[in-house]
Design an enzyme around this catalytic site. Structure first.
Site, PDB file in Angstrom:
ATOM      1  N   GLU A 236       0.856  -1.195   0.000  1.00 28.72           N
ATOM      2  CA  GLU A 236       0.000   0.000   0.000  1.00 28.72           C
ATOM      3  C   GLU A 236       0.890   1.243   0.000  1.00 28.72           C
ATOM      4  OE1 GLU A 236      -3.003   2.156   3.252  1.00 28.72           O
ATOM      5  OE2 GLU A 236      -2.399   0.064   3.494  1.00 28.72           O
ATOM      6  N   ASP A 238       0.332   5.121   0.631  1.00 29.95           N
ATOM      7  CA  ASP A 238      -0.570   6.203   1.011  1.00 29.95           C
ATOM      8  C   ASP A 238      -0.040   7.525   0.463  1.00 29.95           C
ATOM      9  OD1 ASP A 238      -2.225   4.483   2.444  1.00 29.95           O
ATOM     10  OD2 ASP A 238      -1.050   4.692   4.268  1.00 29.95           O
ATOM     11  N   GLU A 241      -3.106  10.926   3.415  1.00 30.75           N
ATOM     12  CA  GLU A 241      -4.068  10.694   4.479  1.00 30.75           C
ATOM     13  C   GLU A 241      -4.135  12.010   5.231  1.00 30.75           C
ATOM     14  OE1 GLU A 241      -4.585   6.393   5.877  1.00 30.75           O
ATOM     15  OE2 GLU A 241      -2.443   6.805   6.112  1.00 30.75           O
ATOM     16  N   HIS A 252       3.955   1.518   2.534  1.00 28.57           N
ATOM     17  CA  HIS A 252       3.741   0.321   3.347  1.00 28.57           C
ATOM     18  C   HIS A 252       4.053  -0.915   2.490  1.00 28.57           C
ATOM     19  CE1 HIS A 252       1.507   2.330   6.667  1.00 28.57           C
ATOM     20  NE2 HIS A 252       0.973   3.071   5.710  1.00 28.57           N
TER      21      HIS A 252
END
Length: 412
Positions: A236, A238, A241, A252
Site C-alpha cells: 500500500e 498512502d 491521508e 507500506h
C-alpha cells in the site's frame, strides 16, 4: 503509533437493488450480462452497474497530458449480494451467510447487484472532480456512508498505475475535514480484474479484490466468500491521508503476506513544521491546493519519494524546503524486513490500483494522524460522535488527477 485498520464497508442493512432500463443499455452490454449469469456470484441482469465518469490524464514530458476515459466504482462490500431470484441477503453482518459456505455454493445460490445511484453512498462526480461525503441523509436520519471507491478504465478493469520514476498530481479540497476525519487517496496492489474467476464474474466492475497493508479481514476475498476469515495483505502506498489540520504520506511495503503496517511516513507537523499545513498557513487548507508526489528511481530501484505542493499558481515545495519533503531508503530502515523502499518501488513498478475514501476512527480518533506530536488536535476532538454532531457535512473533493513523467503533470 500505527494507524487503525481501514474501516469495514460491510453494512448490516443490504443495499436495495436498483433497476436500470434496458433502453439505456447497449445490446452488447445485455449480451455480456446474459453470459455472466452462468455460475458465480454473478451480476444480476436486472441491476447492472452504472459507473460515474471521472476523467483523468496521463502525461509525458514530450507529448503533454492525454485525457483518459476513466470512471469510479464503489467497493464490493457496498453492493447487495442476495439469493438468486430473491431478496435474502447472502451476508450475515461482516461474514458470508450459509448460502455462501464456499465459492461454488455461493456461485450457485447468490447474485450481486450493481449500483446506479452513488449519491446515496455520499459519492458524486462533476467534470474531473469526485466529492465524497462521510454522512448522508437516509429516511430522515443522518447515517455514516464512509465510501471507498476505485478507478476503472474503459474495459471495466482497474487502472494499473505504474509509478516507478513517475509522478502523480491531484487537486484536493480538505476545507470541511475536521480533526479525526481522513480524506484518503492511496494505492493498493490489487489485481487488475479484481480477482475475477469462474465462481465470481463481477470482478473490478463491482469493486472486488480490495487489500491493503493493514491486512483487513473482508467478508469476500477477490469475490470469493472468506469463510476462513483470512486477512488480505498487499503493498500500500498512502499518497495522502489528511484533513484540514494534518497530513501524511506513507509507503507500506509487504513481503510474503507480512506488511509494514506502521510505515515510514512523513508528516509536516510531526517533523517540527507546526505552521506549514492548516487553515491560513503556508499550505492553506481552507482553499483547494495541488499535491505532487514523485517516485524517483536510481538503478531501477525506488530511491526516494518526494512531496511538493502548489496553490494559487505558486509552487510551495515542502515543509522542509523548496525541494520538497523526502522519504529515502535510509529513512525507512525499519521497513527492511518487508522489502524496504525498494520493495515499495517493486510494487509501484508492477502496478497498483488507485483508491479514494473518507473515514473516521472510533478506536484512536485518528490520533496517529492529527493529535499529540502528529498534529494540533486535542485528545478526543476527533471522535466520530463529535464530528457527526458538529460537522455532519464533512466531505473531501479530489480532482484533476494526472500521472506520468516527473515534471509533466503540472506543466499547464
Amino acid at each position: 503509533m500505527a494507524k487503525a485498520n481501514h474501516p469495514s464497508t460491510d453494512r448490516v442493512n443490504p443495499v436495495m437493488p436498483f433497476s436500470i432500463l434496458a433502453s439505456k443499455l447497449s445490446a452488447a452490454a445485455l449480451a455480456l450480462a446474459a453470459c455472466q449469469l452462468v455460475g458465480a456470484q454473478n451480476p444480476d441482469e436486472n441491476n447492472l452497474p452504472v459507473h460515474p465518469q471521472l476523467p483523468t490524464w496521463k502525461c509525458t514530458t514530450s507529448g503533454g497530458c492525454v485525457e483518459q476515459k476513466t470512471s469510479v466504482v464503489l467497493d464490493w462490500d457496498f453492493h447487495n449480494i442476495h439469493t438468486i431470484g430473491g431478496t435474502t441477503s447472502c451476508k450475515t453482518g461482516n461474514a458470508p451467510s450459509a448460502q455462501c459456505s464456499d465459492a461454488a455454493t455461493c456461485a450457485k445460490n447468490c447474485a450481486i447487484d450493481g449500483i446506479s445511484n452513488y449519491t446515496q453512498f455520499g459519492v458524486s462526480t462533476s467534470g474531473n472532480a469526485v466529492t465524497m461525503y462521510h454522512y448522508v441523509q437516509s429516511n430522515g436520519r443522518l447515517t455514516s456512508a464512509s465510501p471507498r471507491i476505485y478507478l476503472l478504465d474503459e474495459d471495466n478493469k482497474y487502472v494499473m498505475f505504474k509509478l516507478l520514476n513517475q509522478e502523480l498530481s491531484i487537486d484536493v479540497d480538505m476545507s470541511t475535514l475536521p480533526c479525526g476525519e481522513n480524506g484518503a487517496l492511496y494505492f493498493s496492489e490489487m489485481e487488475a480484474d479484481g480477482g475475477k474467476s469462474d465462481n465470481s464474474q463481477g470482478g473490478a466492475a463491482y469493486g472486488s479484490g480490495y487489500c491493503d497493508a493493514q491486512c483487513p479481514t473482508p467478508a469476500w476475498r477477490n469475490g470469493a466468500p472468506n469463510t476462513a476469515r483470512q486477512g488480505f495483505c498487499c503493498s500500500e502506498m498512502d499518497i495522502l491521508e489528511a484533513n484540514s489540520r494534518a497530513n501524511a504520506f506513507t509507503p507500506h511495503p509487504c513481503s510474503n503476506n507480512n506488511c509494514d503496517k506502521s510505515g515510514c511516513g512523513y508528516n509536516p507537523y510531526a517533523s517540527g513544521q507546526r505552521n506549514f499545513y492548516g487553515p491560513g498557513m503556508t499550505v492553506d487548507t481552507s482553499k483547494p491546493f495541488t499535491v505532487i508526489t514523485q517516485f524517483q528511481a536510481s538503478g531501477g530501484q525506488l530511491s526516494q519519494i518526494t512531496r511538493k505542493y502548489r496553490q494559487n499558481g505558486r509552487d510551495i515545495g515542502g515543509a522542509s524546503g523548496a525541494g520538497g519533503d523526502v522519504i529515502t531508503a535510509g529513512g525507512c530502515g525499519t521497513a527492511a524486513a518487508f522489502g524496504g523502499l525498494a520493495g515499495m518501488g517493486q510494487a509501484l513498478d508492477r502496478g497498483m490500483v488507485l483508491a479514494m475514501s473518507i473515514w473516521n476512527d472510533a478506536v484512536q480518533n485518528m490520533a496517529w494522524l492529527d493529535s499529540g506530536t502528529n498534529g494540533p488536535c486535542a485528545a478526543g476532538e476527533g471522535s466520530p460522535s463529535n464530528i457527526q454532531s458538529k460537522q455532519p457535512d464533512t466531505h473531501v473533493v479530489f480532482s484533476n488527477i494526472r500521472w506520468g513523467d516527473i515534471g509533466s503533470t503540472t506543466q499547464s
